[in-house]
Design an enzyme around this catalytic site. Structure first.
Site, PDB file in Angstrom:
ATOM      1  N   ASP A  77       0.660  -0.840  -0.785  1.00 48.18           N
ATOM      2  CA  ASP A  77      -0.230  -0.170   0.155  1.00 48.18           C
ATOM      3  C   ASP A  77      -1.700  -0.205  -0.304  1.00 48.18           C
ATOM      4  O   ASP A  77      -1.982  -0.121  -1.494  1.00 48.18           O
ATOM      5  CB  ASP A  77       0.250   1.283   0.288  1.00 48.18           C
ATOM      6  CG  ASP A  77      -0.260   1.949   1.551  1.00 48.18           C
ATOM      7  OD1 ASP A  77      -0.827   1.251   2.410  1.00 48.18           O
ATOM      8  OD2 ASP A  77      -0.066   3.171   1.680  1.00 48.18           O
ATOM      9  N   GLU A 186      -0.096  -6.095   6.898  1.00 51.93           N
ATOM     10  CA  GLU A 186      -0.813  -5.083   7.675  1.00 51.93           C
ATOM     11  C   GLU A 186      -2.288  -5.060   7.286  1.00 51.93           C
ATOM     12  O   GLU A 186      -2.626  -5.201   6.118  1.00 51.93           O
ATOM     13  CB  GLU A 186      -0.198  -3.698   7.424  1.00 51.93           C
ATOM     14  CG  GLU A 186      -1.002  -2.571   8.057  1.00 51.93           C
ATOM     15  CD  GLU A 186      -0.257  -1.245   8.119  1.00 51.93           C
ATOM     16  OE1 GLU A 186       0.933  -1.238   8.488  1.00 51.93           O
ATOM     17  OE2 GLU A 186      -0.872  -0.215   7.795  1.00 51.93           O
TER      18      GLU A 186
END
Ligand SMILES: [Zn+2]
Length: 393
Positions: A77, A186
């Site tokens: 992330d 992402e």
């Protein structure tokens, strides 16, 4: 099995302590959501002192013990630089979230048109204006997201604001593609200073697509405040209108999911997200599982909880710096009813952002207490995430 999740509806369960996955599994079992059981940002790893491999191992151990046999993912992330990538590749991560926020030019929102004109000269402005303006090929630009400023000015602002960030995301994608064949990718701009307009959302998605970046989700920054561990702060009706415009953009492409960061505890927003995006969503949570751990302490080990709470009070002004939070120390509630303290806005945010300090000082005791009260922890997580997932249906 560990694999990319593609466009399935998905839910990220960050676990800063490495003990929460059994509770996450219990909550997600039987729902439509494909889970991410390992999810840690570089920032979190720095604060918890864990490596990508340790985060992965902790999740895997729980997945094996529970005999979870459906697909699950592991999210690296908020990756900021190409140097952040390799440790996550070697640990077998499947989902890579690139955060090019440092390359966003936040003054583009307020720059004068003259300044914008100078700044766009650094970009391929001729190509962009030919593509986007005057009813040319990218007509959806104007149709999907009308702007009060006129198309040229809006395109200049979008180019200046996000041009370098898009370029950086492309660089990161190429680097990943050299290292891995299939993965979820992402792009997140949720931690920037100002909201992403629907028009800018369109611009980012279109530029990435045009440059061959295959992204499975995108996280804009929405209007209002999505702070850590607490519900949405802002006007829900205005958000509803804004989300419908963003949803028109994602529907236009149809190739990626909407990703909601700081996604925990946004109970008033979930029905809107479900209404606008249906299956095409990814939601990220992390610190809320840590708060559930503290809830167990508040009930079963109040002495340890109080030590963590007073450390939080000391550390808050320093530790809050890289987070979007607005709790105020002088509004912290008294400590006569500990479990209910975990419902208080100010206490939740203070405890949420000071987790790194708490772990470095009390990590061993905290983990031992959770092992001792593991059933209470899993039950708490199951209930807490059950509420999240049922509102996202
Ligand atoms: Zn985020």
């Amino acid at each position: 099995m560990l694999s990319p999740l593609g466009l399935s509806p998905s839910f990220g369960f960050g676990d800063r302590l490495g003990l929460a996955t059994p509770g996450h599994i219990a909550s997600v079992k039987g729902t439509k959501f494909a889970p991410i059981f390992a999810q840690q940002s570089v920032r979190e790893n720095t604060r918890t002192g864990r490596t990508p491999q340790q985060v992965m191992d902790d999740a895997k151990r729980a997945v094996d013990a529970a005999k979870w046999d459906s697909a699950w993912g592991a999210d690296a992330d908020h990756l900021k630089t190409v140097d952040d990538i390799p440790p996550f590749i070697s640990a077998g991560y499947t989902f890579f979230t690139v955060d090019p926020g440092e390359h966003v030019n936040n003054t583009a929102d307020t720059d004068s048109v003259d300044v914008l004109k100078q700044k766009v000269a650094a970009f391929n402005w001729d190509e962009l204006s030919a593509l986007y303006l005057n009813g040319n090929s990218e007509q959806a630009w104007g149709r999907l997201a009308k702007s009060p400023n006129g198309e040229t000015e809006s395109l200049m602002r979008a180019t200046v604001k996000y041009g370098r960030a898009i370029h950086h995301a492309i660089t990161m994608f190429k680097c990943l593609s050299d290292l891995k064949d299939v993965f979820d990718f992402e792009v997140s701009v949720d931690e920037t200073d100002s909201p992403t307009t629907p028009l800018e959302h369109f611009f980012i998605a279109n530029e990435l697509s045009r440059k061959g970046v295959k992204f499975t989700s995108l996280a804009p920054r929405f209007i209002g405040r999505f702070e850590k561990g607490v519900d949405y702060i802002g006007n829900l009706n205005a958000l509803d209108v804004e989300l419908s415009k963003h949803a028109a953009v994602t529907a236009h492409f149809g190739t990626y999911k909407l990703s909601l960061h700081s996604g925990s505890d946004k109970f008033s927003v979930y029905p809107l997200v479900a209404k606008h995006w249906g299956e095409h969503i990814h939601v990220k949570t992390a610190g809320t599982s840590y708060l559930e751990a503290l809830r167990v302490l508040a009930k079963h080990e109040p002495g340890l909880f109080l030590k963590i709470y007073s450390l939080g009070r000391e550390r808050y002004e320093t530790d809050r710096k890289t987070y979007h939070v607005s709790a105020e120390l002088d509004k912290l509630p008294k400590t006569d009813d500990l479990p209910s303290l975990l419902e208080d806005f100010h206490a939740r945010e203070v405890l949420h952002v000071t987790f790194g300090s708490a772990l470095s000082q009390f990590g061993v005791e905290l983990k031992a207490a959770l092992v001792k009260h593991d059933n209470a922890y899993y039950e708490g997580l199951k209930t807490h995430f059950g509420k999240h997932l049922s509102l996202l249906k």
